[in-house]
Design an enzyme around this catalytic site. Structure first.
Site, PDB file in Angstrom:
ATOM      1  N   ILE A  67      -7.535  -6.175   1.288  1.00  0.00           N
ATOM      2  CA  ILE A  67      -7.989  -6.252  -0.109  1.00  0.00           C
ATOM      3  C   ILE A  67      -6.805  -6.500  -1.041  1.00  0.00           C
ATOM      4  O   ILE A  67      -6.852  -6.150  -2.228  1.00  0.00           O
ATOM      5  CB  ILE A  67      -8.753  -4.984  -0.523  1.00  0.00           C
ATOM      6  CG1 ILE A  67      -7.904  -3.729  -0.280  1.00  0.00           C
ATOM      7  CG2 ILE A  67     -10.073  -4.896   0.221  1.00  0.00           C
ATOM      8  CD1 ILE A  67      -8.543  -2.449  -0.773  1.00  0.00           C
ATOM      9  N   GLN A  69      -3.592  -5.489  -0.119  1.00  0.00           N
ATOM     10  CA  GLN A  69      -2.494  -4.586   0.231  1.00  0.00           C
ATOM     11  C   GLN A  69      -1.634  -5.118   1.369  1.00  0.00           C
ATOM     12  O   GLN A  69      -0.579  -4.581   1.673  1.00  0.00           O
ATOM     13  CB  GLN A  69      -3.047  -3.198   0.579  1.00  0.00           C
ATOM     14  CG  GLN A  69      -3.576  -3.026   2.000  1.00  0.00           C
ATOM     15  CD  GLN A  69      -4.984  -3.562   2.189  1.00  0.00           C
ATOM     16  OE1 GLN A  69      -5.361  -4.555   1.614  1.00  0.00           O
ATOM     17  NE2 GLN A  69      -5.762  -2.880   3.030  1.00  0.00           N
ATOM     18  N   SER A  71      -2.726  -5.830   4.734  1.00  0.00           N
ATOM     19  CA  SER A  71      -2.990  -5.255   6.057  1.00  0.00           C
ATOM     20  C   SER A  71      -2.861  -6.283   7.172  1.00  0.00           C
ATOM     21  O   SER A  71      -2.344  -5.969   8.258  1.00  0.00           O
ATOM     22  CB  SER A  71      -4.373  -4.608   6.085  1.00  0.00           C
ATOM     23  OG  SER A  71      -5.400  -5.562   5.895  1.00  0.00           O
ATOM     24  N   SER A 109      -6.211   5.869   2.643  1.00  0.00           N
ATOM     25  CA  SER A 109      -4.787   5.583   2.846  1.00  0.00           C
ATOM     26  C   SER A 109      -4.341   5.759   4.293  1.00  0.00           C
ATOM     27  O   SER A 109      -3.302   6.344   4.556  1.00  0.00           O
ATOM     28  CB  SER A 109      -3.949   6.475   1.918  1.00  0.00           C
ATOM     29  OG  SER A 109      -4.063   6.061   0.589  1.00  0.00           O
ATOM     30  N   LYS A 311       3.509   6.745   6.554  1.00  0.00           N
ATOM     31  CA  LYS A 311       2.860   7.649   5.612  1.00  0.00           C
ATOM     32  C   LYS A 311       2.298   6.832   4.471  1.00  0.00           C
ATOM     33  O   LYS A 311       2.810   5.762   4.156  1.00  0.00           O
ATOM     34  CB  LYS A 311       3.858   8.688   5.099  1.00  0.00           C
ATOM     35  CG  LYS A 311       4.455   9.534   6.217  1.00  0.00           C
ATOM     36  CD  LYS A 311       5.445  10.555   5.705  1.00  0.00           C
ATOM     37  CE  LYS A 311       6.026  11.363   6.851  1.00  0.00           C
ATOM     38  NZ  LYS A 311       6.992  12.387   6.379  1.00  0.00           N
ATOM     39  N   VAL A 313       1.127   4.970   1.189  1.00  0.00           N
ATOM     40  CA  VAL A 313       1.817   4.521  -0.020  1.00  0.00           C
ATOM     41  C   VAL A 313       0.842   3.698  -0.859  1.00  0.00           C
ATOM     42  O   VAL A 313       1.218   2.811  -1.599  1.00  0.00           O
ATOM     43  CB  VAL A 313       3.094   3.715   0.354  1.00  0.00           C
ATOM     44  CG1 VAL A 313       2.744   2.368   0.949  1.00  0.00           C
ATOM     45  CG2 VAL A 313       4.046   3.562  -0.828  1.00  0.00           C
ATOM     46  N   GLU A 315      -2.121   5.290  -2.640  1.00  0.00           N
ATOM     47  CA  GLU A 315      -2.885   5.997  -3.666  1.00  0.00           C
ATOM     48  C   GLU A 315      -2.126   7.155  -4.315  1.00  0.00           C
ATOM     49  O   GLU A 315      -2.216   7.385  -5.509  1.00  0.00           O
ATOM     50  CB  GLU A 315      -4.182   6.566  -3.053  1.00  0.00           C
ATOM     51  CG  GLU A 315      -5.150   5.532  -2.557  1.00  0.00           C
ATOM     52  CD  GLU A 315      -6.375   6.176  -1.950  1.00  0.00           C
ATOM     53  OE1 GLU A 315      -7.306   6.522  -2.698  1.00  0.00           O
ATOM     54  OE2 GLU A 315      -6.408   6.352  -0.714  1.00  0.00           O
TER      55      GLU A 315
END
Length: 352
Positions: A67, A69, A71, A109, A311, A313, A315
């Site tokens: 969307i 980000q 991926s 997340s 880890k 990153v 939200e």
């Protein structure tokens, strides 16, 4: 974060000037937050498939949805790293519920951590099958082989065979069956039950991200206008697979926090929404983007044959920055914001 921004010195100076006659005030504030990385919430897990093609390239099948980000970029990077390929050798087929396996989705997340490790497992499975064929061609044990640039090498030598020969041998010996690697990863792998959305109890995540963020603001006490001048994000995102995408995620969250703190508001009157479209609902644009700085605290490293610990990153950094902006306004004016968007109640009477 405090040392990088000279926080204590600026905070004390701003506080001493709160009662000065100058109507332009400066403030600095800090916010800290933690956020979970993926969780045991339906569908709970992600799966991935990797199929080698005859020429040594590969298809990656994933239900992950990109969307914006990045991926698909991240997952292709992971597969390429494990398989000794270039990213352009990986064709990603994503988000097709008819052909791709289940995925947790682009929320909570957890995509890089959960789906990424599913892809890593699928790549390891495909690599094992490829190396098994390569060991027969090179007549050495599988543990003596490494993959690089579509070739299978004997460690420490230039002796190698191309992927396509090993793939052809595998297909011949397996009655036409191609090399297909499968992998899956479940959020909270050892937990029997997931978290309760009703009471917030239970195990939420295998991995948590933490941050400390600083905002510097300028407040016009005549007009009530607040402007965020600078933002610093000191964060622990584990092993950063793609640092540029991490920075993009941080910038996006800083922008979201500025929007929530200073502008975004659904205005209602007698049950009617007065600003129902983006023509009337004020969102920050590129013109409102603040100077954003990053301070990475790296706590994890990549190790072959072990799942990587990333880890979130995506939200959590909104909340820390939102608190930092509110605290900065308080440092400038001496008044704590009590609602969002922030409304300054110390506007001089003759300029109301």
């Amino acid at each position: 974060a405090a040392a990088k921004t000279d926080f204590i010195s600026k905070y004390n100076k701003n506080r001493s000037l709160q009662a000065s006659p100058d109507y332009i005030k400066r403030g600095i504030g800090m916010g800290v937050s933690g956020y979970f990385t993926g969780s045991l919430i339906y569908p709970n897990n992600s799966a991935a498939l990797i199929k080698f093609n005859d020429d040594g390239s590969a298809h990656l099948l994933t239900g992950a949805t990109d969307i914006g980000q990045g991926s698909e970029t991240i997952l292709a990077q992971i597969a390429a790293q494990e398989l000794g390929l270039q990213m352009e050798d990986i064709q990603v087929i994503a988000s097709d519920t008819g052909t791709t396996p289940v995925d947790i989705g682009s929320w909570i997340s957890g995509l890089t951590f959960v789906t990424g490790n599913a892809v890593k497992k699928a790549a390891e499975d495909a690599r094992r099958q490829l190396i098994a064929a390569g060991s027969k061609l090179l007549q050495v044990a599988p543990e003596e082989l490494v993959l690089h640039n579509k070739r299978i090498f004997i460690k420490g030598t230039d002796t190698s065979v191309p992927f396509d020969k090993a793939i052809a041998l595998h297909i011949k010996e397996h009655q036409g069956d191609p090399i297909v690697g499968k992998g899956s990863r479940r959020g909270q792998e050892k937990a029997e039950l997931g978290p309760s959305l009703k009471n917030a109890r239970g195990g939420w995540s295998d991995s948590y991200a933490y941050d400390a963020q600083v905002a510097e603001v300028e407040v016009n006490t005549r007009t009530g206008q607040v402007k965020v001048l600078k933002a610093l994000t000191s964060h622990d995102c584990g092993f950063a697979i793609n640092p540029l995408l991490v920075e993009g995620q941080i910038d996006g969250q800083v922008s979201m926090a500025v929007g929530q703190a200073l502008a975004e508001e659904v205005i209602m009157h007698k049950g009617v929404t007065l600003n129902p479209s983006f023509l009337d609902y004020k969102l920050p644009t590129a013109h409102e983007m603040v100077e954003s700085e990053y301070l990475e605290i790296i706590t994890e490293s990549y190790e072959p044959d072990r799942e990587f610990i990333t880890k979130e990153v995506g939200e959590g950094l909104v909340s820390g920055m939102l608190v930092a902006i509110c605290n900065a306004v308080a440092n400038a004016t001496g008044e704590w914001p009590k609602e969002l968007p922030i409304k300054i109640t110390t506007v001089e009477e003759d300029h109301r």
